[in-house]
Write a protein that holds these residues in place. Structure first.
Motif, mmCIF file in Angstrom:
data_model
loop_
_atom_site.group_PDB
_atom_site.id
_atom_site.type_symbol
_atom_site.label_atom_id
_atom_site.label_comp_id
_atom_site.label_asym_id
_atom_site.label_seq_id
_atom_site.Cartn_x
_atom_site.Cartn_y
_atom_site.Cartn_z
ATOM 1 N N GLN A 1 1.276 11.841 2.070
ATOM 2 C CA GLN A 1 2.460 12.595 2.478
ATOM 3 C C GLN A 1 2.673 13.791 1.566
ATOM 4 N N ARG A 2 2.623 13.577 0.270
ATOM 5 C CA ARG A 2 2.979 14.615 -0.691
ATOM 6 C C ARG A 2 1.854 15.613 -0.941
ATOM 7 N N LEU A 3 0.629 15.137 -1.032
ATOM 8 C CA LEU A 3 -0.458 16.039 -1.394
ATOM 9 C C LEU A 3 -1.173 16.626 -0.174
ATOM 10 N N LEU A 4 -1.503 15.813 0.793
ATOM 11 C CA LEU A 4 -2.281 16.291 1.939
ATOM 12 C C LEU A 4 -1.414 16.954 3.006
ATOM 13 N N PHE A 5 -0.266 16.345 3.308
ATOM 14 C CA PHE A 5 0.580 16.859 4.387
ATOM 15 C C PHE A 5 1.726 17.733 3.896
ATOM 16 N N LYS A 6 1.875 17.850 2.574
ATOM 17 C CA LYS A 6 2.883 18.728 1.956
ATOM 18 C C LYS A 6 4.312 18.399 2.385
ATOM 19 N N ILE A 7 4.593 17.111 2.565
ATOM 20 C CA ILE A 7 5.957 16.664 2.846
ATOM 21 C C ILE A 7 6.477 16.114 1.531
ATOM 22 N N ARG A 8 7.419 16.840 0.907
ATOM 23 C CA ARG A 8 7.853 16.486 -0.446
ATOM 24 C C ARG A 8 9.365 16.432 -0.564
ATOM 25 N N ILE B 1 0.826 -1.221 0.000
ATOM 26 C CA ILE B 1 0.000 0.000 0.000
ATOM 27 C C ILE B 1 0.857 1.267 0.000
ATOM 28 N N ALA B 2 2.124 1.153 -0.335
ATOM 29 C CA ALA B 2 3.068 2.270 -0.195
ATOM 30 C C ALA B 2 2.638 3.524 -0.945
ATOM 31 N N ALA B 3 1.948 3.386 -2.064
ATOM 32 C CA ALA B 3 1.553 4.567 -2.841
ATOM 33 C C ALA B 3 0.516 5.409 -2.097
#
Length: 123
Positions: free
Chosen positions: A81-88, A73-75
């Motif tokens: 992480q990238r879209l909702l929490f803005k950790i990029r 389920i890694a995706a």
């Protein structure tokens, strides 16, 4: 990622059958559930009253305990992480070490397409 139990179950009754962090909820519909718990190493440790808080806690557990996302389920958490929490981060990922070190290409493409779509509606 999630497990459901009878609506009458208490969150302390949740028995998760995996060592990976899991979001457990009572009832058939997670969106209507008033009881959620994040189980870590088969034990319900973090209790909450709705799905959104449960998802946030489930996600944060990976960072607090420095865990890798489960490969199957890694995706999904990477998308969160990238879209909702803005950790990029440009490099690295919390995905399994047997994958390439960069971000998931499909997740990056989806985030880019969503950003482009959103920009079409900006006045």
């Amino acid at each position: 990622m999630d497990m459901n139990y009878k609506e009458t179950a208490r969150s302390s009754d949740f028995d998760c059958d995996t060592d990976s962090p899991v979001l457990a909820y009572a009832g058939d519909n997670p969106f209507l559930s008033a009881k959620c718990a994040v189980c870590i190493e088969r034990n319900p440790l973090l209790h909450c009253s709705d799905l959104l808080k449960g998802l946030q806690m489930w996600f944060v557990v990976f960072y607090v305990f420095n865990l890798q996302y489960p490969p199957n389920i890694a995706a999904t958490p990477e998308f969160m992480q990238r879209l909702l929490f803005k950790i990029r981060p440009e490099r690295g990922s919390k995905r399994s070490s047997n994958t390439k070190g960069g971000p998931n290409n499909k997740v990056v493409q989806l985030c880019t397409k969503l950003k482009d779509f959103e920009e079409m509606w900006v006045v």
